[in-house]
Write a protein that holds these residues in place. Structure first.
Motif, PDB file in Angstrom:
ATOM      1  N   TYR A   1       2.909   0.021   4.760  1.00 25.14           N
ATOM      2  CA  TYR A   1       3.994   0.552   3.512  1.00 25.14           C
ATOM      3  C   TYR A   1       4.520  -0.647   3.040  1.00 25.14           C
ATOM      4  O   TYR A   1       5.057  -0.669   1.828  1.00 25.14           O
ATOM      5  CB  TYR A   1       4.998   1.437   4.361  1.00 25.14           C
TER       6      TYR A   1
ATOM      7  N   TYR B   1       4.011  -2.015  -0.754  1.00 29.54           N
ATOM      8  CA  TYR B   1       4.495  -1.375  -1.804  1.00 29.54           C
ATOM      9  C   TYR B   1       6.070  -1.776  -2.173  1.00 29.54           C
ATOM     10  O   TYR B   1       6.460  -1.474  -3.284  1.00 29.54           O
ATOM     11  CB  TYR B   1       4.537   0.149  -1.432  1.00 29.54           C
TER      12      TYR B   1
ATOM     13  N   ILE C   1      -1.898  -3.780  -5.446  1.00 26.79           N
ATOM     14  CA  ILE C   1      -0.657  -2.856  -5.884  1.00 26.79           C
ATOM     15  C   ILE C   1       0.196  -3.212  -6.937  1.00 26.79           C
ATOM     16  O   ILE C   1       0.675  -2.385  -7.641  1.00 26.79           O
ATOM     17  CB  ILE C   1       0.280  -3.024  -4.426  1.00 26.79           C
TER      18      ILE C   1
ATOM     19  N   LEU D   1      -1.490  -1.739  -9.754  1.00 27.28           N
ATOM     20  CA  LEU D   1      -1.250  -0.223  -9.619  1.00 27.28           C
ATOM     21  C   LEU D   1       0.076   0.105 -10.332  1.00 27.28           C
ATOM     22  O   LEU D   1       0.133   1.072 -11.408  1.00 27.28           O
ATOM     23  CB  LEU D   1      -1.180   0.393  -8.428  1.00 27.28           C
ATOM     24  N   TYR D   2       1.371  -0.651 -10.357  1.00 23.24           N
ATOM     25  CA  TYR D   2       2.512  -0.536 -10.739  1.00 23.24           C
ATOM     26  C   TYR D   2       2.350  -1.049 -12.373  1.00 23.24           C
ATOM     27  O   TYR D   2       2.910  -0.260 -13.218  1.00 23.24           O
ATOM     28  CB  TYR D   2       3.274  -1.406 -10.330  1.00 23.24           C
TER      29      TYR D   2
ATOM     30  N   PHE E   1      -5.606   3.586  -8.334  1.00 25.62           N
ATOM     31  CA  PHE E   1      -5.149   4.320  -7.186  1.00 25.62           C
ATOM     32  C   PHE E   1      -6.427   4.467  -6.351  1.00 25.62           C
ATOM     33  O   PHE E   1      -6.185   4.611  -4.848  1.00 25.62           O
ATOM     34  CB  PHE E   1      -4.418   5.459  -7.760  1.00 25.62           C
TER      35      PHE E   1
ATOM     36  N   LEU F   1      -8.133   1.575  -4.207  1.00 29.31           N
ATOM     37  CA  LEU F   1      -7.008   0.745  -3.391  1.00 29.31           C
ATOM     38  C   LEU F   1      -7.435   0.139  -2.116  1.00 29.31           C
ATOM     39  O   LEU F   1      -8.252   0.953  -1.239  1.00 29.31           O
ATOM     40  CB  LEU F   1      -5.685   1.367  -2.957  1.00 29.31           C
TER      41      LEU F   1
ATOM     42  N   SER G   1      -4.661  -1.111   3.679  1.00 23.15           N
ATOM     43  CA  SER G   1      -3.515  -1.700   3.678  1.00 23.15           C
ATOM     44  C   SER G   1      -3.298  -3.012   4.367  1.00 23.15           C
ATOM     45  O   SER G   1      -2.327  -3.837   3.895  1.00 23.15           O
ATOM     46  CB  SER G   1      -2.587  -0.725   4.066  1.00 23.15           C
TER      47      SER G   1
ATOM     48  N   SER H   1      -3.922   4.302  -0.366  1.00 25.40           N
ATOM     49  CA  SER H   1      -3.118   5.349  -1.090  1.00 25.40           C
ATOM     50  C   SER H   1      -2.532   6.452  -0.375  1.00 25.40           C
ATOM     51  O   SER H   1      -1.348   6.902  -0.947  1.00 25.40           O
ATOM     52  CB  SER H   1      -4.406   6.085  -2.153  1.00 25.40           C
TER      53      SER H   1
ATOM     54  N   ALA I   1       1.287   5.451  -0.353  1.00 29.06           N
ATOM     55  CA  ALA I   1       1.805   5.144  -1.418  1.00 29.06           C
ATOM     56  C   ALA I   1       3.513   5.717  -1.663  1.00 29.06           C
ATOM     57  O   ALA I   1       3.710   6.729  -0.850  1.00 29.06           O
ATOM     58  CB  ALA I   1       1.026   5.377  -2.804  1.00 29.06           C
ATOM     59  N   THR I   2       4.165   5.162  -2.494  1.00 33.58           N
ATOM     60  CA  THR I   2       5.634   5.711  -2.441  1.00 33.58           C
ATOM     61  C   THR I   2       5.421   6.952  -3.213  1.00 33.58           C
ATOM     62  O   THR I   2       4.427   7.447  -3.950  1.00 33.58           O
ATOM     63  CB  THR I   2       6.158   4.615  -3.396  1.00 33.58           C
TER      64      THR I   2
ATOM     65  N   ILE J   1       4.715   6.319  -7.120  1.00 33.53           N
ATOM     66  CA  ILE J   1       3.199   6.331  -7.248  1.00 33.53           C
ATOM     67  C   ILE J   1       2.630   7.630  -7.234  1.00 33.53           C
ATOM     68  O   ILE J   1       1.874   8.192  -8.218  1.00 33.53           O
ATOM     69  CB  ILE J   1       2.599   5.342  -6.408  1.00 33.53           C
TER      70      ILE J   1
END
Length: 709
Positions: free
Chosen positions: A213, A216, A442, A445-446, A486, A489, A492, A510, A513-514, A517
Motif C-alpha cells: 500500500y 501508492y 505507479i 499510472l497516476y 493498471f 502493474l 507490489s 492493482s 490501489a487507492t 485509482i
C-alpha cells in the motif's frame, strides 16, 4: 417496657403517635405501613412500641432497600432470610440499627476523596518501582481500601462503611469518573476496543502495508518500528493496521472488526484538542483507502478530506519552516522535522486533489509557494513526481471544468479547443520530464490518470465542433492506456524496480490501489462502453477494446474488500450497462457500407461533476433502465456476466439482462425493492450527492435513445 419516644405532658405516647387517628396525633412524622413492612422511617426497632391491635412486631427494611427507598421483604424471625432484591442482585443483605441514608452529594465527595487517595497511593507505588517497570492492576479487581481506625482488621465492614464502599464501586463501574473510563477505553499498542493483536501479527501487518500500500502514497518511513508510530499517534498506528488488514488472509474478518472502533477513534481524535500533526497523516491514509461502505451517502471521505486540510493548516504545515508562528510553545525544529512537515503538507494536497477529482467536486487543495520552483528540492523524491502530476490536474480542473455559464457559446467552444491543445502540449512536456527521472510503474499510472482527466472533456464538446472526432480519439487512447497500465502493474513488492518481472505466487498491485485509482479506472470503463457502442466504434479496434473492458470489470471486482461494497456494486452496474447497450455489438457501418455519421448519442446530461460527470450520467441511465429490478444487493450475489453475447434475434437487449435478474413476484416485493433502492442509492446514488444538477436546466436532446450508451 417504656416507650423509646420521649413524651411530654399533653402529648400521646409513641404507640399512639404511630397507630392513633390523625385527629389525635400531634407528631408530624407518621410511620407508613404496607403489608406490615416499615419502609420510610429511620428509627430503630423498639420491641415495646407496638399497639394492642398489632399482631406482630414492626419489620425493618435492609440497608440496601432503605438506601434506595424500595419495598423490602427481609425476614428476621424465626431465622434471618435475605430479601429477594438483594438475593437477585447478589448484594449483602443486612440490617444495621445505626444505618443512615447517604445523600448523593456526600457520596460524590467521598468518592472524590477516595479517588485522590488512590491516585496518591498509585504515585507512591510507581515511585518505588525501577525505571521502565510499572505495577499492573487487575482490570476487574476493586481497589483495596484500608480499614477504618475504629474497626479491627479481622472484623467485617459494618454500618455505612460497607455500604459506601459497595456503592462507590458501582458508581465507578457505571461511569462516574469519566477520566478513568476514558483511560480504560484508550487504545494500546495491542488492543483497540475489543480487538487484540499479537506482536507478530502487528509486525506482519506493517510489512504488508509498506510492501503493498505504501508505494501508492509514500508518506511514511518504513524504517520506523510499529511502536514508534504508536508513540507518534495512536490513530496513525491503528490506521496503518486497518489499511493492511484489507487483505489479511490469516484473519479475514479483521477489517470488519477494526472498522467500528477505528471510526470511533478517528472522531475522538479529531474532536480532541490539542493534537499532534501526525494525526493528519492518518487522515491522508483514510482519504486514500477509506473504510468500506456500500453507499456514498455513508462515505465520509469528503468530510475527512476537509478536516485533513483544515487541521494541517492549524498546525502550520503550509508554512513548515515557520511552525513557531502557529504554536503556543517554543519549537526547535531540526532539518528532518521541517522536511517531514513539508512532505506531510504535500501528501495532504495530493490526497485532497485526488478526493476532489474522484468525487467530481471543487478542489480544496492549496498548492502554496513551497511546492513550486526551488522548494521542490526539499520534498521527498517519492512525492515529487506525484506533486507535479497533481498540480497539473489542479490547473486542468480550474480551467476546463469550472463552468462560467450554464450554456456554452460558439466562442466558448473555440476557446476550449485552444485551451485543450495548450494543456496537451503541457502534458507531453510533463510526461517527458517524468520519464527522465526513472519513474516507478505507479507514477506512470497516476500520469495516465491525469491524461484521462484532461481528455474526458470530450464528452462536453458539441458534435458540431470540427475537432470532435479527434478529441474522441485522444480520449480513447487515454482510457485504454490507463487501463493497460493498471492491469499490467507488477507485484507490489517489486514496485521499486520497474523492470522486475511479476512473480506468479504474488498478487498484482492493482487490488491494493487507492480509491482515486478505482474511480478513474471506473471512468475509463464507462468511456470504453460508450465509445464501443456508438458511431466512433468504426475508428478503433473493437476486439481489443472489448477484451480490455471485460478485464476492467474483473479488476474492479477484485478491488472489493468486503461483500457488497462500492467497487463490487459499481462493477455490477458497469457489467449490466454493457449488456443492455448491446455488449459492444453495435453496427459499425450503415447499409451502404460506409461509416456512420457523427450524432449526439455521446452527449451527457450530468455536466456539473467535473471529469466524473460521465460516471454519474451513466449511473443515472442505469437507474432509469433498470427501474423494475432495483435490488442491487441480490444482483451482486449473482453477478452479471458482461461477456455474454448480445441477442441476435432483434429483441431489446435489455430483456436478456432482465431474464437473468431476480424479478419481484408481487407488488409488495417490488415496493420492498424500491425501498432498498432508496436506502442505498435514492437521493444519494453512487457518486451522486448533488442530484440538483438534474433539475432541468441542463436538459438537452439525447438523440437516438436506442443507443443510449
Amino acid at each position: 417496657m417504656a416507650s423509646a419516644w420521649p413524651t411530654t405532658p399533653g402529648q400521646p405516647s409513641s404507640a399512639t403517635s404511630v397507630l392513633g387517628s390523625p385527629q389525635t396525633s400531634t407528631n408530624p412524622r407518621k410511620r407508613k405501613k404496607s403489608n406490615g413492612v416499615d419502609e420510610g422511617s429511620d428509627d430503630g426497632d423498639q420491641p415495646g412500641s407496638g399497639s394492642k391491635g398489632r399482631n406482630q412486631g414492626v419489620k425493618r427494611a435492609c440497608n440496601e432497600c432503605r438506601q434506595q427507598k424500595l419495598r423490602c421483604d427481609v425476614a428476621t424471625e424465626p431465622q434471618f432470610k435475605p430479601c429477594s432484591r438483594c438475593t437477585k442482585h447478589k448484594l449483602s443483605c443486612a440490617i444495621d440499627p445505626g444505618f443512615k441514608r447517604q445523600e448523593k452529594r456526600q457520596q460524590y465527595a467521598e468518592l472524590e476523596r477516595e479517588l485522590a487517595a488512590l491516585r496518591a497511593e498509585n504515585a507512591e507505588l510507581k515511585a518505588g518501582f525501577p525505571q521502565g517497570l510499572t505495577p499492573v492492576m487487575a482490570p476487574n479487581r476493586p481497589p483495596i481500601m484500608p480499614y477504618p481506625q475504629n474497626v479491627s482488621a479481622g472484623a467485617t465492614y459494618g454500618a455505612s462503611n460497607e455500604a459506601a464502599a459497595s456503592r462507590s464501586l458501582l458508581d465507578l463501574a457505571s461511569g462516574f469518573d469519566s477520566s478513568l473510563i476514558a483511560s480504560a477505553r484508550a487504545p494500546s499498542a495491542n488492543t483497540l476496543a475489543k480487538v487484540t493483536l499479537q506482536d507478530d501479527q502487528i509486525g506482519e501487518l506493517f510489512d504488508i502495508f509498506f510492501a503493498h500500500y505504501h508505494p501508492y502514497l509514500p508518506l511514511l518511513s518504513p524504517d520506523t518500528p510499529p511502536a514508534g508510530y504508536f508513540d507518534l499517534s495512536p490513530l496513525l498506528y491503528w490506521t496503518i493496521i486497518t489499511v493492511a488488514s484489507r487483505r489479511y488472509e490469516p484473519r479475514r474478518a479483521l477489517l470488519s472488526e477494526l472498522k467500528p472502533p477505528l471510526h470511533e477513534l478517528l472522531w475522538d481524535t479529531v474532536g480532541s484538542v490539542p493534537q499532534t500533526y501526525h494525526a493528519v497523516k492518518a487522515l491522508c491514509l483514510l482519504c486514500a483507502w477509506p473504510l468500506p461502505t456500500s453507499s456514498t451517502s455513508l462515505d465520509p471521505s469528503m468530510i475527512i478530506c476537509g478536516t485533513m486540510v483544515q487541521s494541517a493548516m492549524q498546525f502550520g504545515l503550509h508554512r513548515p519552516s515557520h511552525a513557531q508562528d502557529f504554536s503556543r510553545i517554543k519549537l526547535e525544529l531540526r532539518e528532518e522535522d521541517i522536511k517531514d512537515r513539508m512532505n506531510t503538507w504535500v501528501a495532504v494536497n495530493i490526497c485532497a486533489q485526488n478526493v476532489s477529482t474522484g468525487y467530481g467536486m471543487p478542489q480544496i487543495s492549496r498548492w502554496n509557494w513551497f511546492t513550486h520552483g526551488q522548494h521542490l528540492d526539499r520534498i521527498s523524491p517519492l512525492l515529487k513526481t506525484r506533486c507535479l502530476i497533481e498540480r497539473f490536474v489542479d490547473k486542468v480542473t480550474r480551467t476546463l471544468y469550472t463552468m462560467q455559464r450554464d450554456l456554452n457559446l460558439a466562442a466558448d467552444e473555440t476557446a476550449r479547443a485552444l485551451t485543450i491543445d495548450m494543456f496537451s502540449r503541457e502534458y507531453e512536456e510533463l510526461e517527458s520530464s517524468i520519464k527522465q527521472s526513472n519513474p516507478l510503474p505507479i507514477d506512470y499510472l497516476y500520469l495516465h490518470a491525469a491524461a484521462l482527466h484532461l481528455r474526458l472533456t470530450a464528452f462536453f464538446d458539441s458534435p458540431s465542433v470540427p475537432t470532435y472526432r479527434a478529441d474522441l480519439s485522444a480520449l480513447w487512447v487515454a482510457a485504454t492506456t490507463l487501463l493497460k497500465t493498471f492491469l499490467a502493474l507488477p507485484s507490489s513488492t517489486d514496485v521499486k524496480n520497474s523492470n522486475a518481472p511479476r512473480s506468479l505466487s504474488e498478487p498484482p498491485a492493482s487490488p491494493c490501489a487507492t480509491s482515486h485509482i478505482m474511480q478513474l479506472v471506473l471512468a475509463a470503463g464507462f468511456t470504453l462502453m460508450k465509445l464501443l457502442n456508438s458511431f466512433f466504434a468504426a475508428q478503433v479496434d473493437t476486439v481489443s477494446g472489448r477484451t480490455i473492458f471485460l478485464q476492467t470489470v474483473t479488476a474492479l471486482r477484485n478491488i472489493s474488500v468486503v461483500q457488497n461494497d462500492l467497487p463490487q456494486r459499481l462493477a455490477e452496474v458497469l457489467a449490466q450497462l454493457w449488456q443492455a447497450s448491446g455488449a459492444g455489438g453495435q453496427r459499425l457501418f450503415d447499409e451502404n457500407g460506409t461509416k456512420r455519421d457523427v450524432d449526439d448519442s455521446l452527449q451527457i446530461k450530468v455536466r456539473c461533476r467535473m471529469s466524473m460527470s460521465l460516471v454519474y450520467d451513466s449511473i443515472w441511465r442505469w437507474k432509469e433502465r433498470f427501474g423494475a429490478v432495483r435490488n442491487l444487493d441480490r444482483m451482486v450475489e449473482h453477478p452479471t456476466q458482461p461477456d455474454d453475447p448480445p441477442p441476435s434475434n432483434g429483441h431489446d437487449p435489455l430483456s436478456t439482462v432482465v431474464d437473468h435478474l431476480p424479478i419481484a413476484s408481487s407488488v409488495a416485493e417490488a415496493e420492498l425493492g424500491l425501498a432498498g433502492w432508496d436506502d442505498s442509492f435514492g437521493a444519494n446514488a453512487p457518486f451522486d450527492s448533488l442530484g440538483w444538477a438534474l433539475d432541468g436546466f441542463l436538459e438537452m436532446p439525447m438523440g437516438n435513445e436506442q443507443s443510449f450508451m
